[in-house]
Each structure stands twice: as structure tokens, then as C-alpha cells.
Design a protein around this motif. Structure first.
Motif, mmCIF file in Angstrom:
data_model
loop_
_atom_site.group_PDB
_atom_site.id
_atom_site.type_symbol
_atom_site.label_atom_id
_atom_site.label_comp_id
_atom_site.label_asym_id
_atom_site.label_seq_id
_atom_site.Cartn_x
_atom_site.Cartn_y
_atom_site.Cartn_z
ATOM 1 N N LYS A 214 36.172 25.516 22.446
ATOM 2 C CA LYS A 214 34.692 25.454 22.510
ATOM 3 C C LYS A 214 34.218 25.197 23.938
ATOM 4 C CE LYS A 214 33.980 23.705 17.895
ATOM 5 N NZ LYS A 214 34.155 22.416 17.259
ATOM 6 N N ILE A 215 34.976 24.378 24.654
ATOM 7 C CA ILE A 215 34.581 24.048 26.033
ATOM 8 C C ILE A 215 34.857 25.229 26.972
ATOM 9 C CG2 ILE A 215 35.081 22.504 27.980
ATOM 10 C CD1 ILE A 215 35.824 20.377 25.815
ATOM 11 N N ILE A 216 36.025 25.827 26.745
ATOM 12 C CA ILE A 216 36.477 26.889 27.673
ATOM 13 C C ILE A 216 35.542 28.106 27.685
ATOM 14 C CG2 ILE A 216 38.376 28.505 28.147
ATOM 15 C CD1 ILE A 216 40.181 26.421 26.661
ATOM 16 N N VAL A 217 34.875 28.336 26.545
ATOM 17 C CA VAL A 217 33.980 29.509 26.461
ATOM 18 C C VAL A 217 33.072 29.607 27.687
ATOM 19 C CG1 VAL A 217 32.128 30.574 25.105
ATOM 20 C CG2 VAL A 217 33.976 29.390 23.945
ATOM 21 N N ASP A 218 32.582 28.462 28.146
ATOM 22 C CA ASP A 218 31.615 28.496 29.253
ATOM 23 C C ASP A 218 32.242 28.238 30.622
ATOM 24 O OD1 ASP A 218 29.488 28.907 27.449
ATOM 25 O OD2 ASP A 218 29.582 26.775 26.905
ATOM 26 N N ALA A 219 33.570 28.149 30.658
ATOM 27 C CA ALA A 219 34.225 27.829 31.946
ATOM 28 C C ALA A 219 34.050 28.983 32.930
ATOM 29 C CB ALA A 219 35.709 27.569 31.707
ATOM 30 N N PRO A 220 34.048 28.678 34.239
ATOM 31 C CA PRO A 220 34.000 29.783 35.213
ATOM 32 C C PRO A 220 35.245 30.662 35.069
ATOM 33 C CG PRO A 220 34.414 27.669 36.317
ATOM 34 C CD PRO A 220 34.128 27.363 34.881
ATOM 35 N N LEU A 221 35.129 31.930 35.500
ATOM 36 C CA LEU A 221 36.244 32.879 35.335
ATOM 37 C C LEU A 221 37.008 33.042 36.644
ATOM 38 C CD1 LEU A 221 34.351 35.661 33.355
ATOM 39 C CD2 LEU A 221 36.154 34.158 32.454
ATOM 40 N N LEU A 222 38.331 33.012 36.534
ATOM 41 C CA LEU A 222 39.198 33.217 37.700
ATOM 42 C C LEU A 222 38.907 34.569 38.356
ATOM 43 C CD1 LEU A 222 41.625 32.787 39.542
ATOM 44 C CD2 LEU A 222 43.129 33.063 37.598
ATOM 45 N N PHE A 223 38.605 35.550 37.509
ATOM 46 C CA PHE A 223 38.328 36.897 37.989
ATOM 47 C C PHE A 223 37.243 36.908 39.080
ATOM 48 C CE2 PHE A 223 37.023 41.323 37.666
ATOM 49 C CZ PHE A 223 38.250 41.951 37.534
ATOM 50 N N GLU A 224 36.255 36.004 38.897
ATOM 51 C CA GLU A 224 35.144 35.977 39.867
ATOM 52 C C GLU A 224 35.585 35.416 41.227
ATOM 53 O OE1 GLU A 224 32.602 37.324 38.533
ATOM 54 O OE2 GLU A 224 32.991 37.052 36.389
ATOM 55 N N TYR A 225 36.784 34.832 41.281
ATOM 56 C CA TYR A 225 37.241 34.202 42.524
ATOM 57 C C TYR A 225 38.337 35.008 43.223
ATOM 58 C CZ TYR A 225 34.546 30.135 41.223
ATOM 59 O OH TYR A 225 33.509 29.290 40.917
ATOM 60 N N LEU A 226 38.582 36.226 42.750
ATOM 61 C CA LEU A 226 39.668 37.020 43.341
ATOM 62 C C LEU A 226 39.369 37.372 44.795
ATOM 63 C CD1 LEU A 226 40.722 39.605 40.587
ATOM 64 C CD2 LEU A 226 41.626 37.331 41.075
ATOM 65 N N SER A 227 40.403 37.310 45.623
ATOM 66 C CA SER A 227 40.235 37.727 47.024
ATOM 67 C C SER A 227 40.078 39.247 47.046
ATOM 68 C CB SER A 227 41.477 37.333 47.835
ATOM 69 O OG SER A 227 42.588 38.077 47.362
ATOM 70 N N SER A 228 39.604 39.791 48.183
ATOM 71 C CA SER A 228 39.400 41.239 48.186
ATOM 72 C C SER A 228 40.750 41.969 48.104
ATOM 73 C CB SER A 228 38.583 41.684 49.391
ATOM 74 O OG SER A 228 39.265 41.298 50.543
ATOM 75 N N GLU A 229 41.805 41.366 48.680
ATOM 76 C CA GLU A 229 43.137 42.008 48.598
ATOM 77 C C GLU A 229 43.572 42.097 47.127
ATOM 78 O OE1 GLU A 229 46.675 40.644 48.197
ATOM 79 O OE2 GLU A 229 47.393 42.667 48.601
ATOM 80 N N SER A 230 43.389 41.003 46.381
ATOM 81 C CA SER A 230 43.800 41.002 44.963
ATOM 82 C C SER A 230 42.958 41.980 44.149
ATOM 83 C CB SER A 230 43.667 39.608 44.362
ATOM 84 O OG SER A 230 44.700 38.802 44.833
#
Ligand code: HAM
Length: 413
Positions: A214-230
């Protein structure tokens, strides 16, 4: 009563045939992609798995089959192949052999609560490519899995989910954002996740606890923090999957249950196995070999659960070419001589070498799914002909031995 250990299984007849069929499809596909078959020991020093899988993973914390041997060494039955293969790569100093494509299959052990598709001894087919970092290797591994899915006729039952976990730098940035989000919900996290928050917060995203979910649903996404190389790397993987028309869903929440992954991760999932929705999965693990003390060597791989594939495939295909010989009258020894001759000619024969009535033999021939039966009585021996019955449609014909061999050689080609 003698009991088998909880979460283990005995395989006979159809189930064993299905198991062997899946192994043979997997091995065949590995050969199409020029993989070598490799085997490593079933147990390793326990430390290997705690280092590889991470102290905060469920596999290490709750699921390892570890024991002290007579020399007081802590050993563990392997819970996966990847750790053993990296250990073998380093201890055999195989750096000159890269790029290495390795295929394995066999039993693995995890102390889990058994359910449909979840066992304590289970089996995987496993593919690893060691020594290359290239998006085309990632997409090729995914294509291998897709080819297995197709070969087993599971295209409509399984779908591919893919994500990127980015490089170390992306994950460090993300970790800070995630910790600050989770700190605000710490009171409501499960006890396990409170510990993970200190040790490895990203692992919380993979929690099975309903209160965590229930908590994780609203957690920030790792995808949004990807470096441009990744991000560029990930896009090249997707582009190549598109080129070969491999269908996928980008699942930005996919993190996988093991600690060693970076960049591409993927799972093949199904909604037909209840809670056990992953048929297989894998990803890139470029830092693992270096972190175990080897020379830094990038790698990527995946494994699929054979029991889960078996649950989806259900039945092995009937491809048997088995001939049952049914001696009539006093011809058991003649039948045995004919059986040996056929076996020498690479034709599989079912014949009980002890006396039995023809009716009983036919019943057994049916049970073993013989495709044909040969009746051997005085007439056939006298004429040198073979009386051949097609067990599927019941038709019978009298043919010469030569005609018989011609027909069967064609069948086995
Ligand atoms: P994994 O996701 O832990 O990955 O396991 C892969 C597959 O093994 C799962 O998707 C599932 O089908 C099957 N499996 C796992 N646990 C059980 C169980 N208790 N009972 C039945 N089936 C199970 C790995 O093991 C990684 N080593 C995959 C990999 C290879 N990554 C890179 N290379």
C-alpha cells in the motif's frame, strides 16, 4: 510411512517426460545460439551466496539450506546458478574465454512456503553471457527466452515485462529519494521492511507484504532517476526487441528479488499460476564478478523455473516412436531376438522378457504409448514377414522387414 521432504517432488511417467521435454527444448535453443552446457557443484561455501545475493535478500535471510559439514565449514545448497557460475568463472580464471555463453539446468534449493509453482527443491534452465556489455546481448538473451516460450506453445500465456535499474550512480540518487519517502511511512512498514530501510531500501519495492504494498504504490520510481547513459542503453535494448518484433511491457516497478542487478532487468510473467506469476527472469549484473574479487567483467543472464513451465505446458507432446513386440504362442525368445535386432537399428522397443499373455502385453503397450505393435506368431516367422499394427488407428498390415525398416527410418529422420 516414509514421507518425502516438504516442498520436494518425485517425477515419474508423464511428468518426467514433460520435465525432460522442457529440458530438451531449452538445450536445443541454447545450441541454436551457440551456448556451451556447463555444470557447477550443487553446494558452495555459504559465504558465496550471502555475498552475491545480498544480506537483505529473502533468499539469504530466510531461504538458504545451509549446514556445517564434518570439517565445520558452512556450506549451502545452491539457491540459484548465477552465483556459482561467477564463482566458477573466477576460480577457473576464465578471462581469456570471454565472451562466454553458458547454459545450465538442474536442481536448486530455497526454504520457501510450498505452493503451486513454489517448491523447496525446484529446477531452472539458466543462460548467462559473461564478458560483454552491449544492449544487443541483452536483447538476444530476451529473444532466447521468447523462443523457448514459443517452442513450448506459451505465447498466449506469458508476457514480457522489462525495466532498467540504471547504473550505480542512478541508484544512489534514487536511494536517497526513496529513503526520504519511506521515512515518512516508517511506522506502517512491515518489520522486515523496517530493517531493509536501513540495509537496502530498494529491496522494499519487492516486498510481498500487503501493508508495504500500500505504501509502495506512491513511492518515487527508479526509472525517473536513470542517468542519460542508462536511458540510452535501455532504449537500444528496446529498439532491438522492436526490430525482432518481441512484444514487451515496460514495468517501471519491476526491481527483481536479488541484489546484483543493474540496467536491464526483465521477467516473463503469467496470470495463470496465482501468486507465482514469474515464469522466469533475469538481468544485467556488470558489477558482480568484480565485487567477488574477480577482474571487473560485465555479464547478463536469466533463469526460468522448470516446474512453472511444466504447470503451463501441462502435457508432453506425443512424439514417441515405440514399437511393442507381442509374441504369440511359444515365441518369446524369437521376439527377444527381433527386439535386440530392432534396438541395434535404433528403434525403441517395448518387450517384457518374461512370459505374459498377449492381452496383458497389449494393455502395457497402450500404457507405454507404443505407436506400433508387431505380432510375432508361427505364420509371421514362417513367412519372414512382419505383422504391424498402428496403435492409434488400429490398422494392420503384413510387410517385409525391409519395408518395415524403411518406414521406421523415415519416421526417425
Ligand atoms: P529468480 O527470479 O530468483 O532468478 O528465479 C528465476 C525463476 O526460477 C523464477 O522466475 C521462477 O520461475 C523459478 N523459481 C524461483 N524460486 C522458485 C521456487 N521456490 N519454486 C519453483 N520455482 C522457482 C534467479 O534465480 C537468477 N539467478 C536469474 C538470473 C540468471 N539472473 C541472471 N542470470
Amino acid at each position: 510411512m516414509l514421507q518425502k521432504v516438504k516442498g520436494t517432488k518425485d517425477y515419474f511417467f508423464k511428468e518426467q517426460e514433460l520435465f525432460d521435454y522442457i529440458a530438451s527444448v531449452a538445450k536445443n535453443v541454447s545450441e541454436l545460439y551457440s551456448y556451451s552446457h556447463c555444470s557447477t557443484p550443487i553446494f558452495e561455501f555459504s559465504q558465496l551466496f550471502s555475498r552475491v545475493l545480498g544480506d537483505s535478500s529473502d533468499v539469504v535471510n530466510k531461504e538458504m539450506y545451509s549446514f556445517l559439514d564434518r570439517n565445520n565449514e558452512s556450506l549451502t545448497l545452491r539457491p540459484e546458478f548465477t552465483a556459482s557460475i561467477c564463482r566458477a568463472f573466477i576460480s577457473n580464471s576464465m578471462y581469456q574465454e570471454v565472451p562466454l555463453r553458458l547454459f545450465s539446468y538442474g536442481p536448486l534449493f530455497r526454504y520457501e512456503q510450498p505452493q503451486t509453482g513454489r517448491m523447496r527443491q525446484f529446477h531452472q534452465i539458466n543462460y548467462e553471457v559473461v564478458g560483454v556489455r552491449n544492449p544487443l546481448v541483452d536483447s538476444e538473451l530476451i529473444k532466447i527466452f521468447a523462443m523457448i516460450v514459443r517452442a513450448l506453445g506459451l505465447e498466449d500465456k506469458v508476457c514480457l515485462e522489462i525495466n532498467s535499474l540504471g547504473c550505480q550512480e542512478s541508484r544512489t540518487k534514487y536511494r536517497n529519494a526513496l529513503v526520504s519517502f519511506l521515512q515518512d511511512h516508517k511506522e506502517n512498514l512491515s518489520e522486515d521492511s523496517k530493517v531493509r530501510l536501513e540495509k537496502n531500501p530498494i529491496r522494499i519495492l519487492d516486498s510481498k507484504s500487503e501493508q508495504d504494498k500500500k505504501i509502495i504504490v506512491d513511492a518515487p520510481l527508479l526509472f525517473e532517476y536513470l542517468s542519460s547513459e542508462s536511458m540510452d542503453y535501455f532504449n537500444l535494448v528496446l529498439e532491438d526487441l522492436d526490430r525482432f518484433d518481441v512484444k514487451y511491457n515496460i514495468n517501471k516497478k519491476l526491481v527483481r528479488g536479488l541484489d546484483y542487478y543493474c540496467d536491464t532487468v526483465f521477467e516473463f510473467t503469467t496470470d495463470l499460476l496465482g501468486a507465482q506469476n514469474a515464469v522466469g527472469g533475469g538481468g544485467r549484473y556488470d558489477n558482480l564478478i568484480g565485487s567477488l574479487g574477480g577482474k571487473p567483467t560485465p555479464a547478463m543472464g536469466f533463469a526460468a523455473g522448470m516446474e512453472r513451465l511444466m504447470l503451463l505446458v501441462k502435457e508432453p507432446p506425443v512424439t514417441k516412436n515405440l514399437v511393442a513386440i507381442i509374441p504369440i504362442g511359444n515365441n518369446l525368445n524369437n521376439a527377444r531376438i527381433l527386439a535386440e535386432e530392432l534396438r541395434e537399428n535404433n528403434i525403441a522397443v517395448y518387450l517384457e522378457p518374461q512370459e505374459a499373455a498377449p492381452g496383458k502385453r497389449m494393455k502395457k503397450a497402450d500404457k507405454f504409448e507404443a505407436s506400433h505393435a508387431i505380432f510375432l506368431g508361427e505364420d509371421e516367422i514362417g513367412s519372414g514377414k512382419i505383422k504391424l499394427r498402428n496403435m492409434k488407428n488400429g490398422s494392420e498390415k503384413l510387410i517385409s522387414k525391409e519395408e518395415f525398416y524403411n518406414e521406421f527410418r523415415r519416421k526417425s529422420q
